[in-house]
Design an enzyme around this catalytic site. Structure first.
Site, short mmCIF file in Angstrom:
data_model
loop_
_atom_site.label_atom_id
_atom_site.label_comp_id
_atom_site.label_asym_id
_atom_site.label_seq_id
_atom_site.Cartn_x
_atom_site.Cartn_y
_atom_site.Cartn_z
CB SER A 176 -73.64 17.58 28.58
OG SER A 176 -73.33 18.41 27.49
CG HIS A 182 -75.22 13.76 30.77
ND1 HIS A 182 -74.10 13.76 31.58
CD2 HIS A 182 -74.84 14.32 29.60
CE1 HIS A 182 -73.10 14.33 30.92
NE2 HIS A 182 -73.52 14.67 29.72
CE LYS A 232 -70.37 11.85 29.87
NZ LYS A 232 -70.72 12.38 28.56
C1 LIG Z 1 -69.85 12.72 27.41
C2 LIG Z 1 -70.75 12.91 26.25
C3 LIG Z 1 -70.48 12.32 25.02
C4 LIG Z 1 -69.17 11.63 24.74
O1 LIG Z 1 -69.10 10.41 25.36
P1 LIG Z 1 -67.66 9.79 25.69
O2 LIG Z 1 -67.94 8.37 25.97
O3 LIG Z 1 -67.15 10.56 26.86
O4 LIG Z 1 -66.82 9.99 24.48
C5 LIG Z 1 -71.42 12.43 24.03
N1 LIG Z 1 -72.56 13.12 24.22
C6 LIG Z 1 -72.85 13.73 25.38
C7 LIG Z 1 -74.12 14.48 25.54
C8 LIG Z 1 -71.94 13.66 26.44
O5 LIG Z 1 -72.18 14.29 27.57
#
Ligand SMILES: *Cc1c(COP(=O)(O)O)cnc(C)c1O
Length: 388
Positions: free
Chosen positions: A178, A206, A238
């Site tokens: 991320s 992602h 996302k």
């Molecule tokens: C954003 C993210 C999460 C958490 O997801 P949310 O739905 O925002 O709680 C978990 N793992 C990764 C790699 C992320 O980037």
């Protein structure tokens, strides 16, 4: 006493340039943000396909509010599992080509569910050092041995798996990291999982919606076949533009999670409005080849334009383009200078990234247009030419 400690702690964060500041936005998520009356181009969100404020999602949400109300009223296991939730799970499982999917309120909750439900005290978790914080927390919660291997180092991982006497083994990795934007070597990780009889849990926060044919994610990108030992977590806040997450895989694994995962059982089901919006989002993702191609062009143009800066652009093929600055203050200052020019790029500092690797995390979206990318390239060159 405790008050003194809190005050000292906050002062230390401020002195180290680590205080987080929230900005309040006065417009929906999109390529342009409105902050304190100012309009700026935002390179911050994970809304990679530009769906967060898409009219089709808004319409689905409005209709769902009329039909289903706002709240779900209870946890899924009691009475909060409504028709839109059930439909969403079926569609998600079919979309990623797995037997079954379980819908969670957030990705954080989904990650807290998987490892602690599948492994425990006599077991071991093998985790990439750059994994997302939620995976680190999940490993702690599991109370299994927590072996962290150097970033994407397959030899080191193989050695640790070989040495392990653990009863059950679970490999835990981000698919797209991320804060670095690079991809985990999923086929090689899967081969190690097979060789050492381990589970492979892939966090595709992602990659889902962006990578692979039809946006089906990182596993599809690498053409990995479904396997009972392969567990997929994808987030829906996302690229999917809403919120929530899912875990997909072998139907026995998913049933076990539904029966046992505390972060699934002991929380209220999310609003049916969100599930309905996600059903609309899945259709746009599947039909989103043009959006993905546009995003890909923006990524290539940005990388080309930022090649000869004094700061190193990390080698990322994805929408996450990190510009390595180093010091916390320097990263914050550069972000500040961009902001003055109407460009909002977040500075990411420890503990989110390792000390000394503070960076600007430029994140691109299919909702951006070429001229916005050119503006960012020009502004960064200008900042580089006028460094003190
Ligand atoms: C954003 C993210 C999460 C958490 O997801 P949310 O739905 O925002 O709680 C978990 N793992 C990764 C790699 C992320 O980037």
């Amino acid at each position: 006493m405790i008050w003194d400690e809190l005050e000292t702690g906050l002062a230390q964060l401020a002195a180290a340039g680590l205080l987080r500041r929230r900005r309040t936005l006065d417009a929906p998520c999109g390529p342009e943000a409105v902050i304190e009356g100012r309009r700026v181009v935002a390179f911050c969100s994970n809304d990679y396909l530009g769906l967060a404020n898409h009219p089709a999602l808004v319409a689905a949400a409005r209709e769902a509010a009329q039909r289903w109300g706002v709240g779900s009223g209870a946890s899924h296991a009691v009475s909060g599992h409504l028709r839109p939730h059930a439909e969403l799970e079926e569609r998600l499982a079919a979309f990623v080509g797995r037997e079954r999917a379980l819908y969670f309120t957030t990705g954080y909750m989904a990650n807290l569910a998987v490892a602690p439900t599948l492994v425990g005290r006599d077991d071991a978790i093998f985790a990439d050092k750059l994994n997302h914080a939620s995976l680190i927390d999940a490993a702690l919660l599991a109370r299994a041995e927590h072996v962290r291997y150097p970033h994407c180092d397959l030899d080191a991982l193989a050695r640790r798996l070989e040495q392990s006497r653990a009863r059950r083994k679970l490999i835990l990795t981000d698919a797209v990291f991320s804060m670095d934007g690079d991809l985990a070597p999923l086929p090689e990780l899967f081969a190690l999982a097979e060789r050492f009889d381990a589970w492979l849990v892939v966090d595709d926060a992602h990659g889902f919606g962006v990578l692979g044919p039809g946006g089906r994610g990182s596993l599809a990108h690498f053409d990995l076949p479904p396997s009972p030992r392969l567990i997929l977590m994808g987030t829906l806040g996302k690229a999917a533009g809403v919120s929530g997450a899912f875990v997909a895989g072998d139907q026995r694994v998913i049933e076990w999670l539904m029966q046992r995962a505390r972060s699934y059982i002991f929380t209220t089901a999310s609003s049916p409005i969100l599930a309905a919006a996600l059903l609309a989002s899945l259709e746009l993702i599947a039909a989103g080849d043009e959006r993905r191609a546009h995003l890909q062009r923006l990524i290539l143009r940005l990388r080309e334009g930022l090649r000869d800066l004094p700061w190193r652009l990390l080698p990322s093929p994805t929408a996450i383009q990190p510009l390595l600055i180093g010091g916390n203050e320097a990263a914050v200052q550069l972000a500040g200078r961009l902001f003055e020019r109407g460009l909002w790029v977040p500075a990411i500092r420890p503990p989110t990234v390792p000390a000394g690797t503070a960076r600007l995390r430029i994140s691109l979206s299919a909702a951006h247009d070429e001229s916005q990318i050119e503006d960012l390239i020009a502004a960064l060159h200008d900042c580089a030419d006028h460094r003190d």
